[in-house]
Design an enzyme around this catalytic site. Structure first.
Site, short mmCIF file in Angstrom:
data_model
loop_
_atom_site.label_atom_id
_atom_site.label_comp_id
_atom_site.label_asym_id
_atom_site.label_seq_id
_atom_site.Cartn_x
_atom_site.Cartn_y
_atom_site.Cartn_z
N ASN A 9 0.89 -1.17 0.00
CA ASN A 9 0.00 0.00 0.00
C ASN A 9 0.92 1.22 0.00
O ASN A 9 1.43 1.62 1.05
CB ASN A 9 -0.89 -0.05 1.26
CG ASN A 9 -1.91 1.07 1.29
OD1 ASN A 9 -1.88 1.98 0.47
ND2 ASN A 9 -2.81 1.00 2.27
N ARG A 91 -2.50 -2.04 -3.57
CA ARG A 91 -3.66 -1.17 -3.55
C ARG A 91 -3.45 -0.11 -4.63
O ARG A 91 -2.44 0.61 -4.62
CB ARG A 91 -3.75 -0.50 -2.19
CG ARG A 91 -4.90 0.45 -2.10
CD ARG A 91 -4.88 1.19 -0.80
NE ARG A 91 -6.11 1.93 -0.62
CZ ARG A 91 -6.41 2.58 0.47
NH1 ARG A 91 -5.60 2.58 1.50
NH2 ARG A 91 -7.54 3.22 0.56
N HIS A 179 -12.35 3.82 -1.17
CA HIS A 179 -12.33 2.95 0.03
C HIS A 179 -12.98 1.59 -0.25
O HIS A 179 -13.47 0.92 0.65
CB HIS A 179 -13.04 3.62 1.23
CG HIS A 179 -12.32 4.81 1.77
ND1 HIS A 179 -12.94 5.99 2.09
CD2 HIS A 179 -11.01 5.00 2.04
CE1 HIS A 179 -12.06 6.86 2.53
NE2 HIS A 179 -10.88 6.29 2.51
N ARG A 239 -8.71 17.02 4.46
CA ARG A 239 -9.46 17.31 3.21
C ARG A 239 -10.83 17.89 3.54
O ARG A 239 -11.44 17.51 4.54
CB ARG A 239 -9.64 16.02 2.39
CG ARG A 239 -8.38 15.53 1.74
CD ARG A 239 -8.59 14.19 1.08
NE ARG A 239 -7.84 13.13 1.76
CZ ARG A 239 -8.04 11.83 1.59
NH1 ARG A 239 -8.98 11.41 0.77
NH2 ARG A 239 -7.32 10.95 2.24
N GLU A 377 -7.78 -3.88 4.89
CA GLU A 377 -7.64 -3.73 3.44
C GLU A 377 -6.55 -4.65 2.90
O GLU A 377 -6.66 -5.17 1.78
CB GLU A 377 -7.33 -2.27 3.09
CG GLU A 377 -8.55 -1.36 3.30
CD GLU A 377 -8.19 0.08 3.59
OE1 GLU A 377 -7.46 0.32 4.58
OE2 GLU A 377 -8.64 0.97 2.86
#
Ligand code: ADP
Length: 403
Positions: A9, A91, A179, A239, A377
């Site tokens: 990742n 990822r 996601h 963000r 993940e």
């Protein structure tokens, strides 16, 4: 000898990795770590599956990413305990309109993924440069790209279209959702823990540094708060989340801001950090006694609750709610505030279960059951990678033994 899968990742300055031992098609994590400080002062750290420290190694500032990957692979090979590394799964944030499932990477795939860089300029280049660096370091190792957008492939036209002229939609300016690896994992786990909930209408809340919600029906994503980029929807650590596009025009026209300045403002200086002036870290906000920290948390809760309502409307009802990722899994206070605001929907929190972080945090008579499911993940990447490679890769060792 068993198979092992490496998951990667990769971000702008760090590359997280995990190694999975595969037995009977089931991946079990055996070690994890990261190379941090890429581009400045790289350091490789690693721990085993019990969290025991295994390595800390520093590199010269100028060490290239492929040299770091070569060293990482050598270190991993030394710690496989007799397993055989059969593939790496990555990822990759954006699969665009072409990649709706994990895919084995070759030159043509890489070129297509490169073309998607403008859609995810802060993430995609780092994902792809890790693939290239690994290919240089170990040319024979199969690599699989696993996409954050893929889980949302079934969104209908209304959920995926902006109200912009048609040609812009056709050119790829549409709502994708992100996601997805996290939601895919959570949806699998919910089906295992509470199949009667998972088969219904569920909103999953991935609340971490990045944050979004996903509406799922029978485990399939039908809508998401994230859109064209990872800027949309909820406010996040740094963000802004959904923003009146007129604000962007105003900042350009009245404040003379250019694209670079806007990118920094919207991606790096907004969200919890921008509102609180204290931190982008939820834990710091909970500990702070500054009113601005409280305002940032109130805003976050407001937008989470508002968007759960919107997604419940998309679904036409709500049979379950799931919290996941750093804040969702660990902040009992956030969950308590969200659930209190959803009491009109019939959510009845069990405070002691909430303090224990679940897995189910509502009373038996709660009309909407609420679950806390830790996301994973990396495990999802390992499962996706196995699915792409098997049967050839997983049967390879036994073929070797037979020959
Ligand atoms: P990412 O993987 O996107 O970096 P995470 O899922 O790890 O993000 O979530 C990071 C967020 O989780 C941070 O805002 C952090 O403050 C929050 N967090 C981590 N641990 C806790 C905790 N014990 N209580 C409350 N918030 C936490």
């Amino acid at each position: 000898m068993s198979d092992a899968i490496l998951t990667i990742n990769a971000g702008s300055s760090s590359c997280k990795f995990e190694v999975f031992h595969v037995a009977g098609g089931v991946p079990e994590m055996t070690l994890r770590g990261q190379i941090s400080g890429i581009g400045t002062n790289p350091v490789l750290t690693a721990k085993d599956d019990h969290g025991t420290f295994m390595a800390e190694q520093s590199y010269d500032a100028g060490t290239s990413q492929s040299a770091l990957m070569r060293d990482l692979l050598a270190w991993i090979e030394d710690h496989l305990g007799g397993d055989h590394l059969v593939a790496a799964g990555h990822r990759v944030v954006h699969g665009g309109r072409r990649f709706f499932a994990p895919v084995k990477v070759d030159g043509a795939v890489l070129a297509e993924l490169e073309a998607l860089v403008p859609l995810a300029p802060l993430h995609q280049p780092h994902n792809l440069s890790a693939i290239r660096a690994l290919a240089e370091a170990h040319p024979g190792l199969p690599q699989v790209a696993c996409f954050d957008t893929a889980f949302h492939k079934d969104h209908d036209d209304a959920a995926s279209r902006f109200a912009l002229p048609r040609e812009l939609h056709e050119s790829g300016i549409r709502r994708y959702g992100f996601h997805g690896l996290s939601y895919a994992y959570v949806s699998r786990e919910l089906a295992r823990l509470a199949p009667e909930v998972a088969s219904g209408k569920v909103v999953a809340c991935h609340l971490g540094s990045g944050a979004s919600l996903c509406a799922m029906e029978n485990g399939v994503s039908v809508d998401s708060t994230m859109g064209f980029t990872a800027l949309d929807g909820l406010p996040m650590g740094t963000r802004c989340g959904a923003l009146d596009a007129g604000v962007v025009l105003h900042l350009m026209q009245a404040h003379g801001m250019d694209a670079k300045g806007l990118e920094t403002l919207l991606y790096k200086k907004s969200g919890l950090l921008g509102v609180s002036g204290v931190s982008n870290d939820w834990r710091d906000l909970e500990l702070s006694d500054k009113p601005e920290a409280r305002q940032a948390m109130d805003l976050f809760v407001h937008r989470v609750v508002q968007n759960i309502g919107a997604l419940a409307a998309t679904l036409g009802g709500l049979d379950g709610l799931v919290f996941t990722a750093g804040i969702g899994e660990r902040s009992a206070r956030l969950r308590a505030e969200v659930c209190r605001r959803l009491s009109w929907m019939g959510v009845v929190l069990c405070p002691s279960a909430n303090d224990r972080h679940g897995p189910c945090i509502t009373r038996p008579h709660s009309r909407v059951p609420v679950w806390v499911i830790p996301t994973d993940e990396e495990r999802m990447i390992a499962l996706d990678t196995l699915a792409v490679l098997s049967p050839p890769a997983t049967t390879k060792p036994s073929l070797e033994l037979a020959s």
